[in-house]
Design a protein around this motif. Structure first.
Motif, PDB file in Angstrom:
ATOM      1  N   UNK A 447      58.249  47.356  24.989  1.00  0.00           N
ATOM      2  CA  UNK A 447      58.617  45.901  24.513  1.00  0.00           C
ATOM      3  C   UNK A 447      57.856  45.418  23.094  1.00  0.00           C
ATOM      4  N   UNK A 448      56.476  46.202  23.081  1.00  0.00           N
ATOM      5  CA  UNK A 448      55.892  45.836  21.614  1.00  0.00           C
ATOM      6  C   UNK A 448      56.714  46.292  20.458  1.00  0.00           C
ATOM      7  N   UNK A 449      57.645  47.557  20.518  1.00  0.00           N
ATOM      8  CA  UNK A 449      58.064  47.946  19.753  1.00  0.00           C
ATOM      9  C   UNK A 449      59.409  47.368  19.515  1.00  0.00           C
ATOM     10  N   UNK A 450      60.044  46.781  20.453  1.00  0.00           N
ATOM     11  CA  UNK A 450      61.251  45.836  20.171  1.00  0.00           C
ATOM     12  C   UNK A 450      60.934  44.640  19.606  1.00  0.00           C
ATOM     13  N   UNK A 451      59.597  44.066  19.988  1.00  0.00           N
ATOM     14  CA  UNK A 451      59.185  42.920  19.145  1.00  0.00           C
ATOM     15  C   UNK A 451      59.268  43.067  17.623  1.00  0.00           C
ATOM     16  N   UNK A 452      58.368  44.265  17.329  1.00  0.00           N
ATOM     17  CA  UNK A 452      58.256  44.651  15.962  1.00  0.00           C
ATOM     18  C   UNK A 452      59.447  44.991  14.952  1.00  0.00           C
ATOM     19  N   UNK A 453      60.330  45.416  15.809  1.00  0.00           N
ATOM     20  CA  UNK A 453      61.632  46.022  15.207  1.00  0.00           C
ATOM     21  C   UNK A 453      62.576  44.851  14.891  1.00  0.00           C
ATOM     22  N   UNK A 454      62.419  43.697  15.383  1.00  0.00           N
ATOM     23  CA  UNK A 454      63.330  42.714  15.359  1.00  0.00           C
ATOM     24  C   UNK A 454      63.061  41.623  14.236  1.00  0.00           C
ATOM     25  N   UNK A 455      62.092  42.432  13.214  1.00  0.00           N
ATOM     26  CA  UNK A 455      61.931  41.710  11.983  1.00  0.00           C
ATOM     27  C   UNK A 455      62.927  41.181  11.178  1.00  0.00           C
ATOM     28  N   UNK A 456      63.845  41.673  10.920  1.00  0.00           N
ATOM     29  CA  UNK A 456      65.024  41.522  10.162  1.00  0.00           C
ATOM     30  C   UNK A 456      66.166  40.986  10.980  1.00  0.00           C
ATOM     31  N   UNK A 457      66.659  39.799  10.312  1.00  0.00           N
ATOM     32  CA  UNK A 457      67.654  39.087  10.972  1.00  0.00           C
ATOM     33  C   UNK A 457      68.924  40.030  11.576  1.00  0.00           C
ATOM     34  N   UNK A 458      69.563  40.939  10.742  1.00  0.00           N
ATOM     35  CA  UNK A 458      70.379  41.886  11.091  1.00  0.00           C
ATOM     36  C   UNK A 458      70.099  42.684  12.462  1.00  0.00           C
ATOM     37  N   UNK A 459      68.653  43.079  12.412  1.00  0.00           N
ATOM     38  CA  UNK A 459      68.307  44.123  13.617  1.00  0.00           C
ATOM     39  C   UNK A 459      67.847  42.930  14.752  1.00  0.00           C
ATOM     40  N   UNK A 460      67.537  41.736  14.340  1.00  0.00           N
ATOM     41  CA  UNK A 460      67.190  40.777  15.557  1.00  0.00           C
ATOM     42  C   UNK A 460      68.543  40.814  16.287  1.00  0.00           C
ATOM     43  N   UNK A 461      69.713  40.389  15.699  1.00  0.00           N
ATOM     44  CA  UNK A 461      71.008  40.154  15.942  1.00  0.00           C
ATOM     45  C   UNK A 461      71.528  41.222  17.077  1.00  0.00           C
TER      46      UNK A 461
END
Length: 946
Positions: A447-461
């Protein structure tokens, strides 16, 4: 060969001449450069002693007294008892407070040249100082021995020992006291005492004594390192007591400062020559610190202190040691700390704190900042890859969990590197697979890694398409630690539209529901700090939504809970809390909406961000006011010690937003915001520094500077304000800085001298030429206050057009500008005959004086007449030149003017005529009729109007 020597000698002579010219023009750095070239080329030149003497003079002006001593010594080796070299070395020694050495040189000079009148007052002054110091040192020596006997005698009463230890700290801070303590073998006694001392207060004071002995003395510092060794400092650092750790960290930083020339100031730079001389000691010390990062025997607090020391000193602006850290594989040690989990408790496990991972991430980011060329970046990434591959090759699940935790830390530090790693084949799939297991630890770290990974808009999408269902399932876990992390993941994915009111990833109302869920975790009694910290992170994402901002600001319990998290300065709480405050204040970077570009985007059918009505200025100001009254400044000050420059920028944005409202500036001062802002104004990101500088300027405009910037702060604030006088800054920032400097310049002579020393006068004068009425006015008012300084008067007396420009500005259409310039000229002409003469250098000087005498503003007119009076009083020749014109008639008319608003000007005009009578330029005639020049002027105006 002879020709080569002859050419070098000629070049050396040429450089000396250029150095002399630069020296005369007050260009000290340039002078040093030329004299250095002369020394380099003129090793056999007959004037080599002169080159050294001259460079010493330039060093004196630059306040580089140690270097001045060295150059004078070199000159004296070549020409013993040279008067100038002796005198300059005496000056340098005196400035270094080495009075005995200064007295010795002054005495030698007097013996060599008894008729030298310059040295006599210096010799008399030094004689008194040396005599006083001899008497004082005798008393001080006795006191040092008594205090040492008491402190190191374990049988003495505890209170007496504590008092004596405090006195030793005070004595060690004085150069004489430090020298006496060092000679009395205090260091060895401290080492012995540290092994058996049980009283915390005495122990801490002994560490402070060691730090004070090292301060500003390379010789004593090397002696201390030889006597104690680096391991001793590591043992002192390895304490559970927070104050002990902080003291030991301070002591180690003091040693680094002494060896490198750094100071405990934000804008301090190392001395390259000193660093080169002490390279071996600096390298050994920093290498020991790197190796101790993964020492299993030290406490978590000690580990954090070591990493903070490295973060502070490895940067290219400090000791430029980042590449060396990579070379000795320090990255792997930092990654070991990042990968450590409190859940894995073995005998060989490292002890960490809740802030350890964050502090290590900041250090990794700082190291990566220094990888400024491709090869260095490649080495950095290769070491990261190697560490992760080694962990993944291990068959056990624990290693894979540690890899995910490491990637999370990288995404929180050097983001580009973290994104590179997570983009590698199979990494994201491994994280998603962990999130779907039944193991709670794996779920949590995924969970923590997924949160950190979605920093940029394209990755969040991308994650919102693949990860939302997994996060929703995890949110229904029975474990609150997993639930809150899944909630934050949903919050982050649901806010990738930012402040754009048109983008709603989860539909209307979803953000408010998520915010309510975060609120429950945040304020629920009994929840541990880690869960509340994650809830704050969730709000940091959701408060990009205007409706969530309004909901949160009305909820006092949540605001207090956020501020409560900041107490104690826990670095892991930093991001969530500060970002939430930034969002509430709308202090984030806003994209400028150019109308033409908007129309073009509409034509191209591109999406245009929409601003929510709840983000209107009135709503923003209301939110800022509530936060200020609830103690936002105090909360941010608790977190301001962070080494993270990005976090400092966020805090500066919030404080600047608060200072944007005039009525709240006093609250910021009252709650201790100035100290935090001063630090943020001198270190961090460029934007962060600008926001902090602007906040200080705003405080300086509204609050009495003697209250806002008391004591040393009145001098410390000058550089941040001058930094706003730059072409990259906005006109508003320029104006606010000028206004604050105007108020400061009115405080005292020390402040004015600091502005001069920081090259502030020329920066301020630049804005006199701006085609902007407010900037010109503010600059003129600042100059008006600065001319109260004798140093500034000398600048106006020099070979320049400063007086001329002020005189021309007296004719400015803006009354405030004309008043300030006339006031500045009035003060200059009252103390400087040269400035009086320089007014005649203006080709239209008579027109300027006419404008001042007949000025419609009584205040400008009064200042103008004072200028004329000063010019008359400066000398008979000047007075005659004035009265050869129609000035006398104008002054006579003004002296008869019945207008009470011009009473001050009338009184000074009469004084002008009286002064002219004294010179016998004019004679009093009671029968003569005095023409009413103002009435005549009015008639002419009426005719022209018709």
């Amino acid at each position: 060969m002879t020709n080569t020597i002859s050419n070098d000698d000629a070049s050396a002579g040429s450089h000396k001449d250029k150095g002399n010219e630069a020296f005369k023009g007050s260009q000290w750095d340039e002078a040093v450069k030329h004299y250095s070239n002369a020394i380099k080329l003129g090793a056999t030149h007959k004037e080599l002693p002169v080159f050294y003497k001259n460079r010493a003079a330039a060093y004196l002006k630059l306040e580089k007294f140690e270097k001045a001593v060295e150059d004078c010594t070199e000159s004296l080796k070549l020409v013993p008892n040279d008067p100038k070299a002796l005198f300059r070395r005496a000056q340098a020694y005196e400035s270094l407070e080495k009075y005995e050495e200064a007295y010795r040189d002054a005495t030698a000079l007097f013996k060599a040249d008894p008729g030298n009148k310059t040295v006599q007052p210096v010799l008399q002054r030094l004689h008194v100082i040396v005599q006083e110091r001899v008497a004082r040192n005798a008393k001080l020596s006795t006191k040092v021995k008594n205090m040492m006997d008491l402190t190191f005698d374990l049988t003495s009463p505890l209170e007496k020992r504590r008092s004596a230890a405090n006195n030793l700290v005070v004595l060690a801070k004085e150069s004489t006291g430090a020298e006496l303590l060092y000679k009395e073998h205090c260091v060895a006694k401290v080492a012995t005492l540290a092994k058996v001392e049980k009283d915390q207060e005495i122990y801490i004071n002994m560490v402070y004594v060691v730090a004070a002995l090292c301060e500003n003395s390379v010789e004593r510092t090397k002696g201390v390192l030889t006597e104690l060794g680096v391991p001793w400092f590591m043992r002192v650092l390895d304490q559970k007591h927070e104050e002990c750790v902080a003291t030991a960290q301070y002591c180690l930083q003091t040693i680094i400062n002494a060896l490198s020339g750094l100071k405990n100031k934000a804008d301090s730079k190392p001395d390259k020559e000193l660093c080169s001389k002490n390279n071996r000691e600096i390298d050994t010390l920093l290498t020991c610190l790197v190796y101790s990062i993964t020492d299993r025997t030290i406490s978590g607090a000690a580990r954090d202190a070591v990493i903070e020391l490295l973060t502070r000193n490895i940067h290219y602006a400090a000791l430029e040691w980042a590449e060396r850290l990579v070379e000795i594989r320090g990255l792997c040690r930092l990654l070991e700390v990042c990968s450590e989990l409190e859940d894995y408790k073995y005998e060989s496990a490292m002890e960490i704190t809740s802030s350890s991972s964050t502090i290590a991430s900041v250090c990794l980011a700082r190291v990566y900042e220094n990888m400024y060329y491709d090869e260095a970046k490649l080495r950095f990434v290769e070491q990261i890859d190697e560490f992760i591959k080694d962990k993944l090759l291990s068959p056990d699940m624990e290693s894979k969990v540690r890899v995910i935790v490491t990637i999370t830390a990288l995404l929180s530090g050097p983001l580009d590197v973290g994104n590179q790693i997570i983009a590698r084949e199979g990494i994201l799939q491994m994280i998603l697979a962990m999130a779907t297991t039944e193991d709670e630890l794996q779920q949590r770290v995924a969970c923590e890694c997924l949160i950190a990974a979605s920093s940029k808009k394209d990755k969040a999408k991308a994650l919102s398409e693949n990860g939302v269902d997994i996060l929703k399932r995890l949110y229904h876990s029975k474990n609150d630690a997993i639930r809150v992390r899944a909630l934050v993941g949903l919050c982050k994915l649901g806010s990738y539209g930012g402040g754009d009111a048109a983008i709603r990833p989860f539909g209307d109302g979803a953000a408010l529901k998520l915010a309510e869920a975060c609120r429950r975790f945040l304020i629920k009694p009994g929840k541990d700090k880690d869960i509340r910290r994650w809830a704050a992170d969730g709000l940091a994402y959701l408060t990009l939504d205007a409706e969530c901002k309004e909901k949160l600001i009305e909820d006092k319990a949540s605001i207090h809970a956020l501020m409560e998290l900041t107490r104690g300065g826990d670095q892991s709480c930093l991001y969530g809390v500060v970002t939430t405050f930034v969002n509430l204040c709308n202090a984030y970077e806003k994209q400028e909406m150019v109308p033409e570009m908007v129309e073009l985007a509409k034509f191209a059918k591109q999406h245009i961000p929409e601003e929510h009505e709840l983000d209107d200025v009135d709503f923003i100001n209301k939110r800022i006011t509530i936060l200020a009254n609830e103690g936002i400044t105090t909360a941010l000050c608790a977190l301001a010690k962070t080494e993270s420059h990005n976090s400092q920028e966020l805090m500066a944005r919030v404080l600047n937003a608060v200072c944007g409202l005039q009525e709240l500036r006093g609250k910021v001062v009252q709650d201790g915001g100035v100290k935090a802002l001063l630090r943020m104004a001198l270190e961090g990101t460029e934007k962060g520094k600008r926001h902090a500088c602007q906040a200080l300027a705003r405080i300086g405009i509204t609050i009495n500077p003697e209250v806002a910037f008391s004591g040393q702060r009145s001098l410390d604030v000058i550089r941040p304000l001058l930094n706003l006088l730059h072409q990259d800054c906005t006109a508003l920032e320029n104006f606010e800085a000028l206004m604050a400097l105007t108020n400061l310049a009115n405080m005292n002579e020390s402040v004015r001298q600091r502005i001069v020393k920081e090259q502030g006068v020329s920066r301020i004068e630049f804005y006199l030429m701006e085609d902007h009425v407010f900037l010109t006015r503010a600059a003129a008012q600042c100059i008006c206050n600065l001319v109260m300084s004798g140093d500034v008067v000398k600048m106006f007396e020099g070979e320049n057009d400063r007086v001329k420009f002020l005189a021309l500005l007296c004719e400015d259409e803006d009354e405030e500008t004309a008043m300030a310039c006339a006031g500045a000229l009035a003060m200059l002409t009252s103390v400087s005959e040269k400035c009086c003469e320089k007014i005649f250098a203006v080709s239209s000087w008579l027109d300027v004086l006419h404008t001042l005498i007949a000025n419609p503003s009584p205040a400008v007119q009064h200042r103008g007449i004072v200028i004329i009076l000063n010019m008359i009083n400066s000398g008979e020749e000047t007075a005659k030149k004035l009265f050869q014109t129609d000035i006398m008639e104008l002054l006579s008319g003004l002296g008869q003017l019945p207008d009470e608003s011009r009473a001050k000007a009338r009184e000074v005009a009469i004084q002008c005529l009286a002064a002219a009578e004294r010179y016998r330029i004019i004679e009093r005639s009671d029968d003569a009729e005095i023409p009413d020049v103002f009435a005549e002027s009015a008639k002419i105006t009426e005719i022209l109007d018709e």
